[in-house]
Design a protein around this motif. Structure first.
Motif, PDB file in Angstrom:
ATOM      1  N   MET A   1       0.840  -1.169   0.000  1.00  0.00           N
ATOM      2  CA  MET A   1       0.000   0.000   0.000  1.00  0.00           C
ATOM      3  C   MET A   1       0.887   1.235   0.000  1.00  0.00           C
ATOM      4  SD  MET A   1      -3.188   0.673   2.567  1.00  0.00           S
ATOM      5  CE  MET A   1      -4.476  -0.397   2.031  1.00  0.00           C
ATOM      6  N   LYS A   2       0.488   2.225  -0.779  1.00  0.00           N
ATOM      7  CA  LYS A   2       1.271   3.459  -0.863  1.00  0.00           C
ATOM      8  C   LYS A   2       1.050   4.318   0.378  1.00  0.00           C
ATOM      9  CE  LYS A   2       1.220   3.854  -5.873  1.00  0.00           C
ATOM     10  NZ  LYS A   2       0.870   4.693  -7.005  1.00  0.00           N
ATOM     11  N   THR A   3       2.014   5.151   0.643  1.00  0.00           N
ATOM     12  CA  THR A   3       1.924   6.062   1.790  1.00  0.00           C
ATOM     13  C   THR A   3       0.752   7.023   1.629  1.00  0.00           C
ATOM     14  OG1 THR A   3       4.278   6.311   1.201  1.00  0.00           O
ATOM     15  CG2 THR A   3       3.625   7.017   3.329  1.00  0.00           C
ATOM     16  N   SER A   4       0.471   7.448   0.415  1.00  0.00           N
ATOM     17  CA  SER A   4      -0.644   8.377   0.203  1.00  0.00           C
ATOM     18  C   SER A   4      -1.975   7.706   0.532  1.00  0.00           C
ATOM     19  CB  SER A   4      -0.650   8.885  -1.244  1.00  0.00           C
ATOM     20  OG  SER A   4      -0.790   7.818  -2.157  1.00  0.00           O
ATOM     21  N   HIS A   5      -2.098   6.410   0.267  1.00  0.00           N
ATOM     22  CA  HIS A   5      -3.317   5.684   0.622  1.00  0.00           C
ATOM     23  C   HIS A   5      -3.478   5.596   2.137  1.00  0.00           C
ATOM     24  CE1 HIS A   5      -3.234   3.519  -3.521  1.00  0.00           C
ATOM     25  NE2 HIS A   5      -3.925   4.656  -3.575  1.00  0.00           N
ATOM     26  N   ILE A   6      -2.396   5.327   2.830  1.00  0.00           N
ATOM     27  CA  ILE A   6      -2.434   5.228   4.296  1.00  0.00           C
ATOM     28  C   ILE A   6      -2.812   6.576   4.904  1.00  0.00           C
ATOM     29  CG2 ILE A   6      -1.049   4.822   6.375  1.00  0.00           C
ATOM     30  CD1 ILE A   6       0.521   2.740   4.727  1.00  0.00           C
ATOM     31  N   ILE A   7      -2.240   7.661   4.395  1.00  0.00           N
ATOM     32  CA  ILE A   7      -2.561   9.011   4.888  1.00  0.00           C
ATOM     33  C   ILE A   7      -4.037   9.320   4.613  1.00  0.00           C
ATOM     34  CG2 ILE A   7      -2.122  11.471   4.559  1.00  0.00           C
ATOM     35  CD1 ILE A   7       0.835  10.723   4.091  1.00  0.00           C
ATOM     36  N   GLY A   8      -4.530   8.923   3.444  1.00  0.00           N
ATOM     37  CA  GLY A   8      -5.946   9.145   3.110  1.00  0.00           C
ATOM     38  C   GLY A   8      -6.869   8.400   4.049  1.00  0.00           C
ATOM     39  N   ILE A   9      -6.525   7.161   4.387  1.00  0.00           N
ATOM     40  CA  ILE A   9      -7.337   6.367   5.308  1.00  0.00           C
ATOM     41  C   ILE A   9      -7.342   6.999   6.702  1.00  0.00           C
ATOM     42  CG2 ILE A   9      -7.460   4.143   6.518  1.00  0.00           C
ATOM     43  CD1 ILE A   9      -6.503   2.847   3.876  1.00  0.00           C
ATOM     44  N   ILE A  10      -6.202   7.501   7.132  1.00  0.00           N
ATOM     45  CA  ILE A  10      -6.117   8.155   8.448  1.00  0.00           C
ATOM     46  C   ILE A  10      -6.973   9.419   8.470  1.00  0.00           C
ATOM     47  CG2 ILE A  10      -4.558   9.381  10.015  1.00  0.00           C
ATOM     48  CD1 ILE A  10      -2.391   7.310   9.216  1.00  0.00           C
ATOM     49  N   ILE A  11      -6.953  10.202   7.411  1.00  0.00           N
ATOM     50  CA  ILE A  11      -7.758  11.424   7.345  1.00  0.00           C
ATOM     51  C   ILE A  11      -9.252  11.087   7.369  1.00  0.00           C
ATOM     52  CG2 ILE A  11      -8.407  13.366   5.851  1.00  0.00           C
ATOM     53  CD1 ILE A  11      -5.446  13.524   5.024  1.00  0.00           C
ATOM     54  N   ILE A  12      -9.651  10.072   6.628  1.00  0.00           N
ATOM     55  CA  ILE A  12     -11.058   9.653   6.616  1.00  0.00           C
ATOM     56  C   ILE A  12     -11.482   9.153   7.991  1.00  0.00           C
ATOM     57  CG2 ILE A  12     -12.665   7.933   5.685  1.00  0.00           C
ATOM     58  CD1 ILE A  12     -11.136   8.220   2.999  1.00  0.00           C
ATOM     59  N   ALA A  13     -10.629   8.381   8.646  1.00  0.00           N
ATOM     60  CA  ALA A  13     -10.944   7.880   9.991  1.00  0.00           C
ATOM     61  C   ALA A  13     -11.087   9.031  10.987  1.00  0.00           C
ATOM     62  CB  ALA A  13      -9.876   6.904  10.456  1.00  0.00           C
ATOM     63  N   ALA A  14     -10.219  10.026  10.883  1.00  0.00           N
ATOM     64  CA  ALA A  14     -10.305  11.191  11.771  1.00  0.00           C
ATOM     65  C   ALA A  14     -11.597  11.955  11.526  1.00  0.00           C
ATOM     66  CB  ALA A  14      -9.097  12.092  11.572  1.00  0.00           C
ATOM     67  N   ALA A  15     -11.984  12.118  10.259  1.00  0.00           N
ATOM     68  CA  ALA A  15     -13.224  12.828   9.933  1.00  0.00           C
ATOM     69  C   ALA A  15     -14.433  12.093  10.489  1.00  0.00           C
ATOM     70  CB  ALA A  15     -13.342  12.998   8.422  1.00  0.00           C
ATOM     71  N   ILE A  16     -14.453  10.783  10.371  1.00  0.00           N
ATOM     72  CA  ILE A  16     -15.560   9.993  10.916  1.00  0.00           C
ATOM     73  C   ILE A  16     -15.620  10.137  12.436  1.00  0.00           C
ATOM     74  CG2 ILE A  16     -16.385   7.624  11.288  1.00  0.00           C
ATOM     75  CD1 ILE A  16     -15.403   7.024   8.408  1.00  0.00           C
ATOM     76  N   GLY A  17     -14.472  10.124  13.096  1.00  0.00           N
ATOM     77  CA  GLY A  17     -14.420  10.303  14.550  1.00  0.00           C
ATOM     78  C   GLY A  17     -14.967  11.653  14.983  1.00  0.00           C
ATOM     79  N   ILE A  18     -14.636  12.703  14.244  1.00  0.00           N
ATOM     80  CA  ILE A  18     -15.126  14.054  14.570  1.00  0.00           C
ATOM     81  C   ILE A  18     -16.636  14.118  14.387  1.00  0.00           C
ATOM     82  CG2 ILE A  18     -15.096  16.464  13.799  1.00  0.00           C
ATOM     83  CD1 ILE A  18     -12.076  16.047  13.204  1.00  0.00           C
ATOM     84  N   ILE A  19     -17.150  13.536  13.315  1.00  0.00           N
ATOM     85  CA  ILE A  19     -18.595  13.549  13.065  1.00  0.00           C
ATOM     86  C   ILE A  19     -19.342  12.804  14.161  1.00  0.00           C
ATOM     87  CG2 ILE A  19     -20.395  12.665  11.516  1.00  0.00           C
ATOM     88  CD1 ILE A  19     -18.439  13.307   9.183  1.00  0.00           C
ATOM     89  N   ILE A  20     -18.842  11.664  14.572  1.00  0.00           N
ATOM     90  CA  ILE A  20     -19.495  10.890  15.631  1.00  0.00           C
ATOM     91  C   ILE A  20     -19.471  11.644  16.956  1.00  0.00           C
ATOM     92  CG2 ILE A  20     -19.293   8.785  17.045  1.00  0.00           C
ATOM     93  CD1 ILE A  20     -18.458   7.334  14.445  1.00  0.00           C
ATOM     94  N   THR A  21     -18.373  12.301  17.257  1.00  0.00           N
ATOM     95  CA  THR A  21     -18.255  13.059  18.504  1.00  0.00           C
ATOM     96  C   THR A  21     -19.223  14.226  18.538  1.00  0.00           C
ATOM     97  OG1 THR A  21     -15.925  12.460  18.654  1.00  0.00           O
ATOM     98  CG2 THR A  21     -16.660  14.327  19.988  1.00  0.00           C
ATOM     99  N   THR A  22     -19.314  14.992  17.460  1.00  0.00           N
ATOM    100  CA  THR A  22     -20.212  16.147  17.444  1.00  0.00           C
ATOM    101  C   THR A  22     -21.667  15.721  17.402  1.00  0.00           C
ATOM    102  OG1 THR A  22     -19.968  16.338  15.044  1.00  0.00           O
ATOM    103  CG2 THR A  22     -18.567  17.741  16.408  1.00  0.00           C
ATOM    104  N   ALA A  23     -21.985  14.602  16.782  1.00  0.00           N
ATOM    105  CA  ALA A  23     -23.364  14.118  16.756  1.00  0.00           C
ATOM    106  C   ALA A  23     -23.823  13.729  18.156  1.00  0.00           C
ATOM    107  CB  ALA A  23     -23.500  12.932  15.810  1.00  0.00           C
ATOM    108  N   GLY A  24     -22.931  13.279  18.992  1.00  0.00           N
ATOM    109  CA  GLY A  24     -23.273  12.918  20.364  1.00  0.00           C
ATOM    110  C   GLY A  24     -23.595  14.123  21.220  1.00  0.00           C
TER     111      GLY A  24
END
Length: 135
Positions: A1-24
């Motif tokens: 897996m390329k480094t850019s793919h790993i960075i993209g997955i981390i950014i998406i995971a962080a965005a999902i975490g922020i959305i879940i936190t604010t929805a609560g």
């Protein structure tokens, strides 16, 4: 897996975490009875209660400014017609007594609802003004 793919997955995971936190943190409007029950059950989150200022013979009653006018208390009637004293540790907003509906955001401290924020719906902002031209 390329480094850019790993960075993209981390950014998406962080965005999902922020959305879940604010929805609560989102809350809906409740009555004073429900808010008091939530407080008794240990809920310390801010609670939104909607209602109107108490009126007697068409006049607003129950507003008590502090001596230094830096805070005030008032009586609010929720949608179930329950009256509750509300304390606000800020000066009274300018159009407060003209408001049609009031939303208080806060929590219970013993039998007193302490508002952190007040939102108002003033009728003058929402009424349509018509201008008649005379001929």
């Amino acid at each position: 897996m390329k480094t850019s793919h790993i960075i993209g997955i981390i950014i998406i995971a962080a965005a999902i975490g922020i959305i879940i936190t604010t929805a609560g943190d989102a809350s809906s409007y409740v009555t004073f009875d429900t808010a008091q029950e939530m407080a008794l059950n240990g809920n310390e989150n801010s609670i939104h209660v909607v209602g109107e200022l108490k009126k007697k013979n068409g006049e607003i009653v129950g507003i008590r400014p502090s001596v230094d006018k830096l805070s005030f208390s008032f009586v609010m009637v929720d949608d179930n017609k329950k009256e509750q004293k509300v304390f606000y540790n800020e000066p009274m907003p300018a159009d407060f007594q003209r408001s049609e509906k009031v939303v208080v955001i806060g929590s219970y401290k013993d039998d007193l609802f302490v508002a952190e924020k007040i939102l108002m719906k003033c009728p003058s902002k929402y009424q349509e003004n018509t201008v008649k031209a005379e001929m």
